[in-house]
Design a protein around this motif. Structure first.
Motif, short mmCIF file in Angstrom:
data_model
loop_
_atom_site.label_atom_id
_atom_site.label_comp_id
_atom_site.label_asym_id
_atom_site.label_seq_id
_atom_site.Cartn_x
_atom_site.Cartn_y
_atom_site.Cartn_z
N PRO A 189 -0.78 16.60 20.66
CA PRO A 189 -1.41 16.02 19.08
C PRO A 189 -2.25 16.07 18.69
CG PRO A 189 -2.41 14.73 20.98
CD PRO A 189 -1.86 15.86 21.60
N PRO A 190 -2.13 16.18 16.91
CA PRO A 190 -2.54 16.62 16.12
C PRO A 190 -4.19 16.13 15.86
CG PRO A 190 -1.50 15.38 14.42
CD PRO A 190 -0.94 15.70 16.44
N VAL A 191 -4.76 15.37 16.82
CA VAL A 191 -6.22 15.20 17.03
C VAL A 191 -7.02 15.77 17.42
CG1 VAL A 191 -4.83 12.34 17.89
CG2 VAL A 191 -5.43 13.92 18.99
N GLN B 7 -6.98 10.81 35.77
CA GLN B 7 -7.51 9.66 36.01
C GLN B 7 -6.58 9.01 37.00
OE1 GLN B 7 -11.17 9.56 36.51
NE2 GLN B 7 -10.52 7.29 37.77
N ARG B 8 -5.59 8.46 36.52
CA ARG B 8 -4.41 7.84 36.74
C ARG B 8 -3.62 8.50 38.13
NH1 ARG B 8 -3.55 7.52 31.24
NH2 ARG B 8 -2.11 8.80 31.71
N ALA C 257 -10.44 6.85 26.94
CA ALA C 257 -9.25 7.91 28.51
C ALA C 257 -7.89 6.81 28.98
CB ALA C 257 -10.68 7.17 29.71
N ASP C 258 -8.41 5.83 27.74
CA ASP C 258 -7.30 4.67 28.58
C ASP C 258 -5.69 5.17 27.34
OD1 ASP C 258 -7.61 1.54 27.23
OD2 ASP C 258 -8.00 3.79 26.36
N ASP C 259 -6.04 6.29 26.16
CA ASP C 259 -4.80 6.70 25.48
C ASP C 259 -4.33 7.71 25.98
OD1 ASP C 259 -4.82 7.58 22.41
OD2 ASP C 259 -3.93 8.68 23.45
N PRO C 260 -2.37 7.53 26.50
CA PRO C 260 -1.82 8.41 26.81
C PRO C 260 -2.45 9.59 26.41
CG PRO C 260 -0.60 6.48 25.85
CD PRO C 260 -1.72 6.50 25.66
N ALA C 261 -2.72 10.15 25.31
CA ALA C 261 -2.96 11.52 25.20
C ALA C 261 -3.94 12.16 25.81
CB ALA C 261 -3.44 12.11 23.51
#
Ligand code: 6PG
Length: 253
Positions: free
Chosen positions: A188-190, A99-100, A88-92
């Motif tokens: 992003p390719p995730v 949340q932020r 959840a704290d990943d910019p992606a």
């Protein structure tokens, strides 16, 4: 501009705004109205948020006056149309952004915020779990599919929406509500989870918030010929039960 698809009795609205901020303000107003109507009608408001960056200003608006005081936070359930399999704290993280910008600033009950990709849960397990969460928290329509009050969506310049990309098998999944997209064709390719078209189209209202000239070509193609566009662009296959709304800034159309 407003039109009605007789075959499906779906109403389409197209709203053009000078700026993205104007579109976000109008959408904040629309969300409050939909939320208040849903609470009056069914005692709760169930909404799925899109990912990407376009709605960031909307989340920020909803956290402040006058909108924060008008949203029925205690009766609202928050879902996601898609999510990247990142912390959840990943910019992606789509949920991390909300949340932020929003949930850290308003009184939204944590038990009514439903993350799509909880950390440490395998994608397929998370998909099945989310289908249970939807079944428990959202009324089912006549086809037995959870009918959200609102699905907020973005669009890519290739016509993808949520994490439904052109040619991807997730696009034609008819018997699931949430599916894994292990190798998305987008950035992003995730790996991701996405709502499927049967779930998105079971919603009462779907709203596309679109900004920027990079999407102008795909928007013009879809709006000028939705039927043939549906063969090529996943976004053109979004046909909610009641109302499809396009909210476009002046660069996007
Ligand atoms: C995602 C999305 C995706 C997004 C569009 C537009 O998780 O990436 O849900 O469908 O809405 O790609 O993204 P932008 O708003 O950043 O242009």
């Amino acid at each position: 501009m407003t039109s009605r698809n007789a075959a499906q009795d779906m109403q389409t609205e197209i709203h053009r705004f000078n700026t993205l901020h104007d579109a976000q303000e109008s959408l904040a107003r629309r969300m409050i109205s939909l939320a208040q109507d849903a609470v009056k009608r069914a005692g709760a408001f169930r909404v799925a948020l899109s990912g990407g960056k376009t709605p960031a200003g909307l989340f920020n608006l909803l956290a402040g006056a006058p909108w924060a005081d008008q949203m029925p936070w205690e009766a609202a359930h928050w879902f996601w149309a898609d999510e990247r399999a990142v912390p959840a704290d990943d910019p992606a993280s789509n949920m991390g952004l909300v949340q932020r910008l929003l949930f850290s600033r308003v009184r939204a009950p944590a038990k009514q915020i439903h993350p799509l990709c909880p950390s440490g849960v395998a994608l397929e397990t998370a998909a099945r779990n989310y289908e249970d969460i939807l079944r428990k928290n959202v009324p089912l329509n006549e086809q037995g599919i959870p009918s959200l009050d609102l699905v907020l969506l973005g669009i890519g310049d290739d016509g993808h929406t949520a994490s439904l990309f052109p040619g991807d098998e997730a696009l034609d999944c008819a018997d699931r509500w949430i599916v894994a997209v292990p190798r998305p064709k987008g950035r992003p390719p995730v790996p991701r989870l996405t709502m499927t078209l049967p779930l998105i189209n079971a919603a009462r209202t779907a709203v596309f918030l679109v900004s920027g000239d990079g999407k102008r070509d795909v928007i013009r193609r879809i709006l000028s010929d939705p039927e043939s566009s549906a063969k090529k662009y996943p976004a053109a296959r979004v046909r909610p039960a009641e109302t499809l709304v396009w909210m476009l800034d002046s660069q996007a159309v």
